[in-house]
Design a protein around this motif. Structure first.
Motif, PDB file in Angstrom:
ATOM      1  N   UNK A   1       0.868  -1.192   0.000  1.00 53.71           N
ATOM      2  CA  UNK A   1       0.000   0.000   0.000  1.00 53.71           C
ATOM      3  C   UNK A   1       0.900   1.236   0.000  1.00 53.71           C
ATOM      4  N   UNK A   2       0.743   2.046  -0.998  1.00 53.14           N
ATOM      5  CA  UNK A   2       1.558   3.256  -1.104  1.00 53.14           C
ATOM      6  C   UNK A   2       0.631   4.461  -1.178  1.00 53.14           C
ATOM      7  N   UNK A   3       0.684   5.298  -0.128  1.00 50.17           N
ATOM      8  CA  UNK A   3      -0.155   6.498  -0.112  1.00 50.17           C
ATOM      9  C   UNK A   3       0.683   7.682  -0.576  1.00 50.17           C
ATOM     10  N   UNK A   4       0.510   8.016  -1.825  1.00 50.62           N
ATOM     11  CA  UNK A   4       1.293   9.100  -2.422  1.00 50.62           C
ATOM     12  C   UNK A   4       0.925  10.443  -1.805  1.00 50.62           C
ATOM     13  N   UNK A   5      -0.357  10.630  -1.575  1.00 45.17           N
ATOM     14  CA  UNK A   5      -0.825  11.870  -0.946  1.00 45.17           C
ATOM     15  C   UNK A   5      -2.170  11.549  -0.295  1.00 45.17           C
ATOM     16  N   UNK A   6      -2.812  12.569   0.255  1.00 45.66           N
ATOM     17  CA  UNK A   6      -4.108  12.332   0.903  1.00 45.66           C
ATOM     18  C   UNK A   6      -5.146  11.787  -0.076  1.00 45.66           C
ATOM     19  N   UNK A   7      -4.966  12.090  -1.357  1.00 41.17           N
ATOM     20  CA  UNK A   7      -5.982  11.681  -2.346  1.00 41.17           C
ATOM     21  C   UNK A   7      -5.559  10.513  -3.223  1.00 41.17           C
ATOM     22  N   UNK A   8      -4.270  10.239  -3.278  1.00 42.28           N
ATOM     23  CA  UNK A   8      -3.774   9.254  -4.241  1.00 42.28           C
ATOM     24  C   UNK A   8      -3.181   8.042  -3.536  1.00 42.28           C
TER      25      UNK A   8
END
Lengths: 90, 398
Positions: free
Chosen positions: B77-84
């Motif tokens: 799981x990679x959370x690039x930003x709050x939306x991505x």
């Protein structure tokens, strides 16, 4: 059978459009009135056991709940409340 | 007197200097510690490795007793930003004397609004509840899938496409939704395996034409505590390959599912009920007779499958051993087309006594009783044969 299927899909689409339209204009008291602990307990068990807050660190919960927001179709408010609860008792 | 005052002033001066020096020293110490741990603190982008693993022992009376499984599914799981967000799950297993690695799913999600997310890539097809929610071994209360599901089942698992999904409220009614376009299933014409003619093949990397499959699932949660959910799913699309006589053959799949999870105070227990009924309809088509390709045969290509399961766990009693126990029972059936070479009418009962070591680690002691399924052994890995089997299965989520 095909007519039944088309009818079924039509009903689903119609209901969805109505719900989406209603959802856009309505603000729910349900999520607003529920605590993060309640939302954590109620939503997690819809698929699996509720996780122990100590399982992950605060930032790890942010990522894990982002993942679960998508998987469990949580709203932004619900996921934010759940993260805050998990951090608060961690 | 003057000397005493000078002495006191001198003492106070030294004390103040010492305190100031101590504070500076502590401040430096905190800064050093902060510097030391800063390299392990994530920035705005965050990566998390989760997943699950499982294996077990299978005993089929008068047939075999063997260790099975040995599967490990890492989830990235990679959370690039709050939306991505990007997610990918591998499926690794050791079966039939070889090590298999597969891509279970890999997709990118972009949160468009508070109640809507766009998902692109290889996704779990949100058709009913089992595949989308219950299939991981540490969530599934049984060591196997219900009839009709799994890699050789009649229902979709994963596919490549685009999905819009989310959850929202209409007044006080909560609902969730998913609309998607995927490559869709492909009609097996029996070219490679004559016995599979008329089956739908799922999860193929490339589409066999321009026609995509469109689908939706709508879930309604009428109670404020989300204890009950009723879902409706549908997926339609052409399944025949472009440029062949099967080009116009279409498929229509639909399902109804139910989830009910409730605390039973009088039993100090948690009740968990799930069910899904699914129908798979494929337009009629002619398929070559295996031993005489000049001749064709046809059949009404309609399949259906159902599963219903109930589990109860006395999670709120004081005895630690008892509260970790769970009893689950599941009925499932699978009916495939009469006249197809993969025809089957199979029923199965599964019973499982589970012990939860913690919230995500379980040991399952299970018994399976299956009847029917003798029409054709190619009906599917789960549908073939009748009889009983025992399982000892463990699974861990991490």
């Amino acid at each position: 059978m095909k007519e039944r299927l088309i009818f079924f899909i039509g009903v689903v689409v119609a209901v969805t459009i109505v719900l989406l339209a209603a959802g856009c204009s309505a603000t729910s008291n349900v999520a607003a009135n529920r605590s993060g602990a309640q939302l954590w307990g109620e939503n997690c068990v819809r698929c699996h056991n509720a996780p122990t807050p100590a399982t992950l660190s605060d930032w790890e919960w942010e990522v894990a709940v982002s993942h679960m927001r998508l998987r469990a179709n949580l709203t932004e408010l619900e996921s934010e409340k759940i993260v805050e609860f998990l951090k608060s008792v961690n | 007197m003057k000397r005493i005052l000078q002495y006191i002033f001198f003492i106070m001066l030294i004390s103040a200097s010492t305190v100031s020096f101590g504070q500076e020293e502590k401040s430096d110490e905190i800064k050093n510690l902060s510097d030391k741990i800063s390299y392990i603190m994530p920035g705005n982008s965050k990566f998390l490795l989760r997943g699950y693993a499982h294996s077990g022992l299978e005993y089929v009376p008068d047939s075999k007793m063997t260790f099975v499984g040995g599967a490990f599914n890492p989830l990235f799981i990679y959370r690039q930003s709050d939306r991505l967000l990007f997610e990918a799950e591998l499926e690794t297993s050791f079966e039939e004397d070889k090590f298999d690695v597969g891509l279970e799913y890999a997709n990118m999600s972009y949160i468009i609004t508070k109640t809507m997310t766009l998902r692109l890539g290889k996704i779990f097809v949100p058709f009913g509840i089992f595949v989308d929610r219950l299939h991981p071994a540490w969530i599934n209360k049984f060591p196997n899938t219900p009839l009709g599901f799994g890699h050789d089942g009649v229902l979709p698992g994963t596919d490549l496409g685009i999905e819009i999904r989310g959850g929202a409220y209409a007044g006080n009614l909560k609902y969730n939704y998913s609309f998607y376009v995927v490559n869709g299933p492909q009609l097996n014409t029996g070219e490679d395996h004559a016995d599979d003619a008329g089956k739908l093949d799922y999860g193929i990397a490339f589409d066999n034409g321009f026609n995509k499959s469109f689908g939706t699932r709508i879930g309604l949660l009428p109670f404020s505590n989300s204890s009950l959910e009723v879902g409706f799913s549908a997926m339609i699309g052409n399944v025949g390959a472009r440029g062949t006589e099967y080009e116009k053959v279409g498929s229509q799949l639909y399902a109804v599912d139910l989830t009910y999870v409730k605390t039973l105070n009088f039993m100090q227990s948690m009740l968990d009920v799930r069910a899904q009924a699914s129908w798979v309809n494929v337009d009629d088509a002619d398929y070559p007779v295996p031993d005489d390709p000049g001749q064709v045969y046809t059949f009404t290509n309609k399949s259906n499958t159902f599963f219903g399961q109930v589990s109860i766990r006395p999670a709120y009693v004081s005895a630690k051993f008892i509260k970790n126990l769970e009893f689950a029972v599941r009925y499932s059936d699978l009916n495939t087309p009469e006249g197809a070479m993969w025809e089957t009418n199979t029923e199965r009962w599964d019973y499982s006594l589970n012990y939860w070591i913690d919230w995500r680690t379980v040991i399952k002691f299970s018994y399976q009783s299956q009847s029917g399924g003798d029409h054709n052994e190619d009906a599917g890995e789960d549908a073939a044969g009748s009889g009983n089997a025992f399982f000892l299965h463990w699974a861990i989520g991490f």
